[in-house]
Motif scaffolding. Structure first.
Motif, PDB file in Angstrom:
ATOM      1  N   VAL B 400     -16.135 -52.779  13.856  1.00  0.00           N
ATOM      2  CA  VAL B 400     -15.608 -51.462  14.212  1.00  0.00           C
ATOM      3  C   VAL B 400     -14.599 -51.593  15.340  1.00  0.00           C
ATOM      4  CG1 VAL B 400     -16.191 -49.159  15.030  1.00  0.00           C
ATOM      5  CG2 VAL B 400     -17.747 -50.357  13.490  1.00  0.00           C
ATOM      6  N   LYS B 401     -14.961 -52.415  16.302  1.00  0.00           N
ATOM      7  CA  LYS B 401     -14.068 -52.627  17.438  1.00  0.00           C
ATOM      8  C   LYS B 401     -12.732 -53.184  16.954  1.00  0.00           C
ATOM      9  CE  LYS B 401     -14.105 -54.772  22.014  1.00  0.00           C
ATOM     10  NZ  LYS B 401     -12.674 -55.046  21.877  1.00  0.00           N
ATOM     11  N   HIS B 402     -12.815 -54.127  16.026  1.00  0.00           N
ATOM     12  CA  HIS B 402     -11.595 -54.700  15.472  1.00  0.00           C
ATOM     13  C   HIS B 402     -10.736 -53.608  14.840  1.00  0.00           C
ATOM     14  CE1 HIS B 402      -9.282 -56.366  12.052  1.00  0.00           C
ATOM     15  NE2 HIS B 402      -8.982 -57.316  12.909  1.00  0.00           N
ATOM     16  N   VAL B 406      -7.048 -52.372  15.910  1.00  0.00           N
ATOM     17  CA  VAL B 406      -5.911 -52.329  14.985  1.00  0.00           C
ATOM     18  C   VAL B 406      -5.236 -50.967  15.101  1.00  0.00           C
ATOM     19  CG1 VAL B 406      -5.240 -52.282  12.558  1.00  0.00           C
ATOM     20  CG2 VAL B 406      -6.870 -53.975  13.346  1.00  0.00           C
ATOM     21  N   ARG B 407      -6.063 -49.927  15.097  1.00  0.00           N
ATOM     22  CA  ARG B 407      -5.520 -48.579  15.189  1.00  0.00           C
ATOM     23  C   ARG B 407      -4.715 -48.398  16.469  1.00  0.00           C
ATOM     24  NH1 ARG B 407      -5.359 -44.243  17.477  1.00  0.00           N
ATOM     25  NH2 ARG B 407      -6.630 -45.022  19.183  1.00  0.00           N
ATOM     26  N   LEU B 412       0.341 -47.762  19.551  1.00  0.00           N
ATOM     27  CA  LEU B 412       1.180 -48.062  20.705  1.00  0.00           C
ATOM     28  C   LEU B 412       2.375 -48.938  20.346  1.00  0.00           C
ATOM     29  CD1 LEU B 412      -1.708 -48.731  23.214  1.00  0.00           C
ATOM     30  CD2 LEU B 412      -0.300 -46.681  23.010  1.00  0.00           C
ATOM     31  N   GLY B 413       2.525 -49.237  19.092  1.00  0.00           N
ATOM     32  CA  GLY B 413       3.649 -50.067  18.673  1.00  0.00           C
ATOM     33  C   GLY B 413       3.497 -51.519  19.077  1.00  0.00           C
ATOM     34  N   PHE B 418      -1.153 -56.422  16.858  1.00  0.00           N
ATOM     35  CA  PHE B 418      -1.530 -56.047  15.507  1.00  0.00           C
ATOM     36  C   PHE B 418      -1.600 -57.260  14.585  1.00  0.00           C
ATOM     37  CE2 PHE B 418      -0.024 -55.070  11.195  1.00  0.00           C
ATOM     38  CZ  PHE B 418      -1.094 -54.304  10.752  1.00  0.00           C
ATOM     39  N   PHE B 419      -0.571 -58.111  14.628  1.00  0.00           N
ATOM     40  CA  PHE B 419      -0.578 -59.246  13.703  1.00  0.00           C
ATOM     41  C   PHE B 419      -1.578 -60.318  14.116  1.00  0.00           C
ATOM     42  CE2 PHE B 419       3.480 -57.235  12.675  1.00  0.00           C
ATOM     43  CZ  PHE B 419       3.342 -57.121  11.309  1.00  0.00           C
ATOM     44  N   ARG B 420      -1.897 -60.380  15.412  1.00  0.00           N
ATOM     45  CA  ARG B 420      -2.992 -61.266  15.819  1.00  0.00           C
ATOM     46  C   ARG B 420      -4.294 -60.770  15.193  1.00  0.00           C
ATOM     47  NH1 ARG B 420       0.254 -63.421  16.289  1.00  0.00           N
ATOM     48  NH2 ARG B 420       1.404 -64.602  17.831  1.00  0.00           N
TER      49      ARG B 420
END
Lengths: 463, 521
Positions: B400-402, B406-407, B412-413, B418-420
């Protein structure tokens, strides 16, 4: 019974729509707390029709046209029944022995009242000035529906499992059966107002915005905000609608508020700001709660559109808003990233409840901008070249990324998350992409090159 | 009436007793399904009677049809009753009037009923003019159920339930709402309404007359039905008596007896027969078998079908326990892996409700998928609701944390993060993220192209945008028409970011404007 019909006759003779509506209120007037009870006890299921007929139809002072008097007769008979259910439900609640679906029965009985009113408005039996009765019916229809749904949710839980032979186990989640039904009835009211073709002086069109507002409220509660867009659209599609300014101010304020919030939720912050600002300006100065509601959305809106924060003076009359927004606003102003994140987490429950979390979250960009701007200011000026004076001096616009990285590290606090170099660049790239900074990143030189033009490096902030 | 109907009473045409006073009928042949198939269309009352009805009236009064002891008056009365009832039930066109028993027949029946004696012996000799009125449907039911071969005539009467019985199952649905089984009711209320409507139909078709019979009669009738049941395995399925009217709407769970592990999925339109339903212990073995097969054969078409029948068997038996949860979870994961979002969403919806009953399983894993799904659909309203429902315990859970990270990275751009997160997603989250990874790459490129001047190395893009290799990255850029914006210098391939801004901004806009949503949760 006599009190009710005395009021009824007075309202009819004077053409007082709101006075008339008060005679079918499901809540007793303050000066006569026992009225509902007395009204209900004054008759019984056998005689009620006759009693009311006697009071309404065969009354010489009224001289109502025959169809209208029969219609009122019907309204009051259904009202009498509804009052019976309401009293029973309230009594049971007070005694703590609620029977199953008791509020369901109240809802159904009240729906009869509402539908009778709708029926005779559609057929034009009731004159348009009696429309406040419809308002009242709609208002309480919604209230009773919510109560009924709450009660059935308590009894049944909010999951219904399939008993038939469908493929899957669960047939529905999160029922709001009665409220959904209420939305349908309210929609009929709205449609009958919106579509009335009578000359405008005597048109039910004047009820459009009141009923629209009731629908908005219902759809918000049902979480079906998309349906609200349809209401706005269908009003806009009416060519012969009087201008909104011609309607009662209370209708205007609520309508603009909801149009603003719908736009806000669609992330159309420009429209949202416009409508919310208008609502704010029209709002009655004593309607503190409404002002609070408007500001709840207007403040995040302004943060996005103009990067502005509420002043303490603005917030001071509203302690709840102060508690909600001040911590976040202070951190944004300071460029305190860690503080901002903490404030957002602290207020998350409230923000999410008001659906402003996802918007406020974007305030982080402004916080970051303010932090990076400090770096820029701290960078000072380029050394003066020969022949230049103090007036010509320009700020240092080539800033090593490492300086920003250091600032970010400070901004995130001692035990904050450490950003990788590429991530720092990513944050700066975002600032540039969102026009919060003007310039570019040169990877070769590990530099950020900002605009040399005065006041353009961080647009709108004077530097 | 006392003969038990152990014989498949619809199978052979009955011997016509010599002493029958009832006029000869035209045919013994069972009406073709086509004949009985026509939907009862709403017939406007008080208009021209259909040709069939007129001929029927003529036949009734034909001299050869006269029965001693039945007056014309009675005939008219009966006839009127028969036709008006058919009209009321909108079955005027559906009834095969050519083979419909003549009014005389019903009058004799009535008299027999009134006397309570065996009509075989006395009906036609009885001269009394009892005009007890029993509705048409009452007759048909009574007659069609009568074990006496003598009354077999009614099996030619394609008027009520027997119409259904004559039809093969695939045709049978046509008599009901054809699409009924495709409807997912938004709430129980709706379903109830439909249900009620059907029940009403059924009442008017079959139930009306039965209430006139004493309870004991009804019980007997029921028993006969149950006795007749085994015959449904007869070699002629079209002739098998299907007693749908009996339990069509009973909601009680089926208890399965089927021992087969595999079963093809078939959408039910009627309650299943117990011998086609697998009980829980068999289903548990089935699941193991399917898991093995999926590992070894990886045939999604087969697996999906099997899981659907598995879910169906659980549903009809009202099995709601941890095993149910497991079945849905596994099916959801397989569907996710194969990108079958329709099936995945169905499972996800079911799981959400099952988790709310605290039946075990992996609620956090699927909560994480839900969050990722709402990122994909850009559904802010639902996302807000998910956030509102999160508990602190949920937030601490790794998956869930993940998903929440992601969200927030996307909000925040922060494409770097995000890609990590994409490269390091727990469970099957990456399959969901795959659905919006291209879109986010385009967004990141739009961002990078605006911020970096004059160019960036491909290596940098590969790292930042989570590509497997430089060549993957170049391929992606070329796919999006950026081949002219690549240049090679000092052994590095570079993207001319200064010139690519508009291209990627346009692509980004296009990618976000259309989100493909299948089977919304």
């Amino acid at each position: 019974m006599e009190e009710v019909f005395a009021d009824f006759r007075r309202a009819i003779t004077e053409g007082d729509g709101y006075g008339l509506a008060a005679t079918i209120s499901p809540i007793a007037p303050e000066h006569d707390a026992g009225r509902l009870y007395a009204f209900f006890r004054s008759s019984n299921a056998h005689q009620i029709d006759g009693d009311i007929r006697y009071a309404v139809k065969y009354n010489d002072t009224l001289r109502l046209p025959r169809p209208e008097s029969s219609a009122w007769n019907e309204v009051f008979v259904s009202y009498w029944k509804a009052v019976g259910e309401i009293l029973a439900a309230e009594e049971a609640t007070n005694q703590g022995r609620m029977r199953d679906a008791q509020w369901n029965r109240v809802y159904d009985a009240w729906k009869d009242v509402a539908n009778t009113l709708i029926k005779y408005h559609i057929s034009g039996v009731f004159p348009a000035w009696t429309i406040p009765c419809l308002y009242l019916a709609g208002k309480y229809l919604r209230t009773f529906a919510i109560k009924a749904d709450e009660q059935s949710a308590r009894v049944k839980g909010n999951v219904t499992f399939n008993a038939g032979y469908q493929d899957d186990v669960v047939s529905s989640i999160g029922k709001n059966e009665k409220l959904e039904d209420a939305a349908r009835q309210l929609n009929r009211m709205f449609a009958l107002c919106l579509g009335d073709r009578a000359p405008i002086e005597d048109s039910r069109k004047w009820g459009t915005y009141y009923t629209a507002n009731l629908l908005f409220k219902t759809h918000f509660k049902l979480n079906s905000i998309n349906l609200s867009k349809n209401i706005i659209r269908s009003i806009q599609a009416q060519v012969d609608m009087p201008p909104l300014e011609a309607f009662p101010k209370s209708h205007q304020v609520t309508f603009k508020y909801y149009v603003g919030v719908v736009a806000f939720l669609q992330e159309d912050y420009v429209q949202a700001e416009k409508n919310l600002t208008e609502a704010w300006e029209l709002c009655h100065k004593d309607a503190q709660k409404n002002q609070e509601l408007i500001l709840t959305y207007l403040i995040p809106c302004r943060l996005i559109t103009q990067h502005t924060l509420p002043t303490t003076a603005l917030l001071s009359p509203y302690p709840r808003l102060q508690a909600l927004f001040s911590p976040v606003a202070a951190c944004i102003k300071r460029g305190d990233l860690a503080g901002f994140d903490a404030a957002l987490v602290a207020g998350e429950d409230e923000f999410v409840k008001r659906r402003i979390y996802l918007t406020l979250e974007r305030g982080r960009d402004v916080t970051l901008r303010n932090l990076l701007r400090k770096v820029f200011l701290a960078g000072g000026y380029e050394p003066l070249k020969e022949g230049q004076t103090e007036a010509d001096r320009i700020r240092r616009t080539r800033i090593p990324i490492s300086e920003f990285a250091a600032a970010l590290k400070l901004g995130m606090g001692v035990d904050g998350q450490v950003l990788e170099d590429d991530e720092v660049e990513c944050m700066i790239a975002n600032m540039i992409y969102k026009n919060l900074m003007k310039g570019y990143i040169s990877r070769e030189r590990a530099m950020v090159v900002l605009s040399k033009n005065a006041g353009m490096a961080f647009p709108g902030t004077g530097v | 009436m006392s003969t038990p109907a152990a014989v498949p009473w619809r199978q052979q045409p009955p011997p016509t007793p010599a002493y029958t006073a009832v006029p000869p009928r035209r045919t013994f042949a069972r009406p073709e399904p086509e004949q009985s198939a026509p939907e009862p269309k709403p017939t406007p009352r008080k208009v021209d009677w259909p040709q069939g009805v007129r001929e029927y009236v003529q036949r009734s009064f034909a001299p050869e049809a006269t029965v001693p002891g039945i007056e014309r008056e009675d005939m008219e009365k009966k006839l009127k009753q028969i036709i008006s009832e058919a009209a009321e039930n909108n079955t005027l066109l559906a009834v095969d009037w050519n083979s419909y028993p003549l009014p005389q027949h019903f009058i004799l029946q009535d008299r027999k009923m009134a006397l309570g004696v065996d009509a075989n012996k006395t009906a036609w000799t009885n001269g009394s003019t009892s005009d007890r009125v029993i509705p048409l449907n009452g007759h048909t039911n009574n007659v069609s159920l009568s074990p006496s071969p003598k009354k077999r005539k009614s099996c030619d009467v394609p008027l009520t339930e027997p119409v259904d019985d004559n039809q093969p199952p695939w045709r049978k649905t046509n008599n009901r709402n054809v699409f009924e089984d495709r409807i997912t009711y938004a709430n129980q209320g709706q379903a109830d309404r439909v249900d009620k409507r059907q029940r009403k139909n059924q009442d008017t078709i079959a139930g009306k007359g039965s209430s006139k019979f004493p309870q004991a009669e009804l019980e007997k009738r029921k028993q006969r039905f149950q006795l007749a049941k085994p015959t449904s395995q007869s070699p002629h399925p079209w002739a098998s008596p299907r007693d749908d009217s009996e339990n069509e709407f009973s909601a009680g769970p089926v208890v399965g007896t089927c021992q087969d592990l595999e079963k093809k999925y078939f959408r039910l339109t009627a309650p299943p027969k117990p011998h086609t339903v697998r009980p829980l212990p068999v289903l548990e073995k089935t699941l193991e078998l399917l898991k093995t097969k999926w590992r070894n054969e990886n045939n999604y078409g087969y697996i999906c079908d099997q899981f659907k029948s598995l879910r169906q068997d659980l549903t009809v038996q009202h099995i709601k326990n941890e095993f149910t949860v497991t079945v849905y979870e596994i099916h959801a994961r397989i569907a996710l892996e194969k990108g079958d979002m329709g099936e995945y969403n169905q499972c996800q919806t079911q799981l959400r409700a099952l988790y709310s009953q605290k039946l075990g399983g992996h609620p956090e894993e699927f909560l994480a998928y839900r969050i990722l799904y709402f990122i994909h659909t850009c559904n802010r309203t639902d996302m807000n609701d998910v956030l509102a429902d999160l508990t602190p315990a949920d937030r601490r859970h790794h998956a869930v944390k993940h998903a929440l990270d992601v969200r927030s990275a996307l909000a925040l751009g922060n494409y770097h993060r995000f890609f990590r997160l994409y490269l390091d997603s727990p469970n099957m989250g990456a399959y969901l993220m795959d659905m919006f990874i291209e879109r986010e790459r385009l967004a990141a490129l739009a961002n990078i192209c605006k911020a970096y001047k004059p160019d960036v190395k491909i290596r940098f893009l590969t790292e930042e945008l989570g590509f497997e290799s430089d060549s993957d990255c170049i391929e992606f850029l070329c796919e999006h028409n950026a081949q002219d914006l690549l240049k090679e210098a000092d052994g590095d391939v570079r993207l001319l970011t200064g010139k690519a801004g508009l291209l990627f901004e346009t692509l980004r806009g296009a990618a976000f404007s259309k989100v493909d949503i299948k089977g919304q949760i």
